[in-house]
Design a protein around this motif. Sequence first.
Motif, PDB file in Angstrom:
ATOM      1  N   ARG A  60      26.037  43.949  23.229  1.00 12.56           N
ATOM      2  CA  ARG A  60      27.356  43.342  23.145  1.00 12.56           C
ATOM      3  C   ARG A  60      27.992  43.695  21.804  1.00 12.56           C
ATOM      4  N   ASP A  84      37.257  45.350  24.988  1.00 12.45           N
ATOM      5  CA  ASP A  84      36.471  45.129  26.199  1.00 12.45           C
ATOM      6  C   ASP A  84      36.514  46.363  27.102  1.00 12.45           C
ATOM      7  N   GLU A  85      37.688  46.987  27.193  1.00 10.89           N
ATOM      8  CA  GLU A  85      37.806  48.210  27.985  1.00 10.89           C
ATOM      9  C   GLU A  85      37.015  49.345  27.358  1.00 10.89           C
ATOM     10  N   GLY A  89      33.184  46.307  29.018  1.00 15.33           N
ATOM     11  CA  GLY A  89      32.930  44.890  29.308  1.00 15.33           C
ATOM     12  C   GLY A  89      31.872  44.252  28.428  1.00 15.33           C
ATOM     13  N   ARG A 156      45.644  45.820  34.678  1.00 17.03           N
ATOM     14  CA  ARG A 156      44.627  44.779  34.804  1.00 17.03           C
ATOM     15  C   ARG A 156      43.478  45.009  33.827  1.00 17.03           C
ATOM     16  N   VAL A 158      39.644  44.650  32.063  1.00 16.01           N
ATOM     17  CA  VAL A 158      38.290  44.738  32.605  1.00 16.01           C
ATOM     18  C   VAL A 158      37.835  43.372  33.091  1.00 16.01           C
ATOM     19  N   ARG A 159      38.098  42.343  32.305  1.00 20.23           N
ATOM     20  CA  ARG A 159      37.775  40.963  32.675  1.00 20.23           C
ATOM     21  C   ARG A 159      38.981  40.087  32.372  1.00 20.23           C
ATOM     22  N   THR A 160      39.207  39.103  33.206  1.00 19.86           N
ATOM     23  CA  THR A 160      40.314  38.187  32.952  1.00 19.86           C
ATOM     24  C   THR A 160      39.900  37.039  32.045  1.00 19.86           C
ATOM     25  N   ARG A 161      38.647  37.007  31.651  1.00 19.12           N
ATOM     26  CA  ARG A 161      38.181  36.046  30.647  1.00 19.12           C
ATOM     27  C   ARG A 161      37.098  36.708  29.813  1.00 19.12           C
ATOM     28  N   VAL A 162      37.409  37.003  28.578  1.00 20.18           N
ATOM     29  CA  VAL A 162      36.452  37.582  27.635  1.00 20.18           C
ATOM     30  C   VAL A 162      35.791  36.435  26.873  1.00 20.18           C
TER      31      VAL A 162
END
Length: 346
Positions: A60, A84-85, A89, A156, A158-162
Amino acid sequence: MSAPPAPRLGYAPWGEDLAELTAAGRAAEEAGADTLWASELHRSATVTAAALACATSAARIGTAVALAFTRSPMICALEIMDLDELSGGRAVLGLGTGVRRLNEDWHGVPFDHPSQRLRETVDCVRTFIARCADGEPFEAGGPLASLRVRGYRRPRPVRTRVPLHLAAAGPLTFRLAGEIADGWIGHELGSRDHLRNTVLPALHTGLTAAGRKPEDLEVVASVCVSVHPDPAEALRRAAGNVGFYASVRTYAPLFAAHGLQEPQRRVAEEFRRPGARAGALAAAVDPAMTRALTLCGTREQVAEFLTGYAGTADSLKLTVPVHGLTSHEIRESQAHVLDLIRELRP
């Protein structure tokens, strides 16, 4: 009853330049580090994190921490979505308030009601990440940090909540982290007793107030680690970091909580002398301060101590001392810690 699991090990790599720092990040990942953390003082946390993301593939990538008030909530959200992109992720957004002088004097931004401003900033960042791709108007935040977006659409994420972690060093922000964050990140100076007796109860108060469970919050304890075959040399190298923070009034309660208010006061007095520098206060630091607030010793001693975090922390963010040391000394300390991570990996 089975023993609690050992905490995962993360590391904040050091380098004189980004090439050396990212090489240290790769080495830490190969050694078994779960997370690589990028700080914000000499470099931008998000740019450093981006460099680490490009240099690694599995760990991470987190900011520990990005200053919450020195960038707008929208820029903060954009940067962590880009990260994140870029990382596929793997991003973790670690936010902290910093201290008043840093915000007002160095960055020229307000520092009023920091806990409430942080709450509103988190709401803005999360709302933007969740809503930015649907093209509809949205609002978030409050009177201290706000967001009103119309006529905007981002591809959009990668995630809608990081995952969003809060660095907290006082009662209000401890409870805030428990209430709203995905994780808590500790200050690099501290102790297991302080974590167990002060921090965890406050985090749990916040969790309870929000109807959340302990497993909803990742507890990331930070530990300044100084490893050397000579324990006295390990202690000497860590003293500069203690002196650096002892010179800052905001951290006085941390020292007081460990019964170190008088030696901390003496360091602060030394810092007020003409020509004194915060990074060169090691000689004014009582060894008791360094023993209480950092982890110093041989590799075997430090490894044994780290296992004591089982059951109190989910993961550890290891750092090496840097203040008042030569580049050679920091590199040597870093090599010892990477060996330690390799030894303790599951």
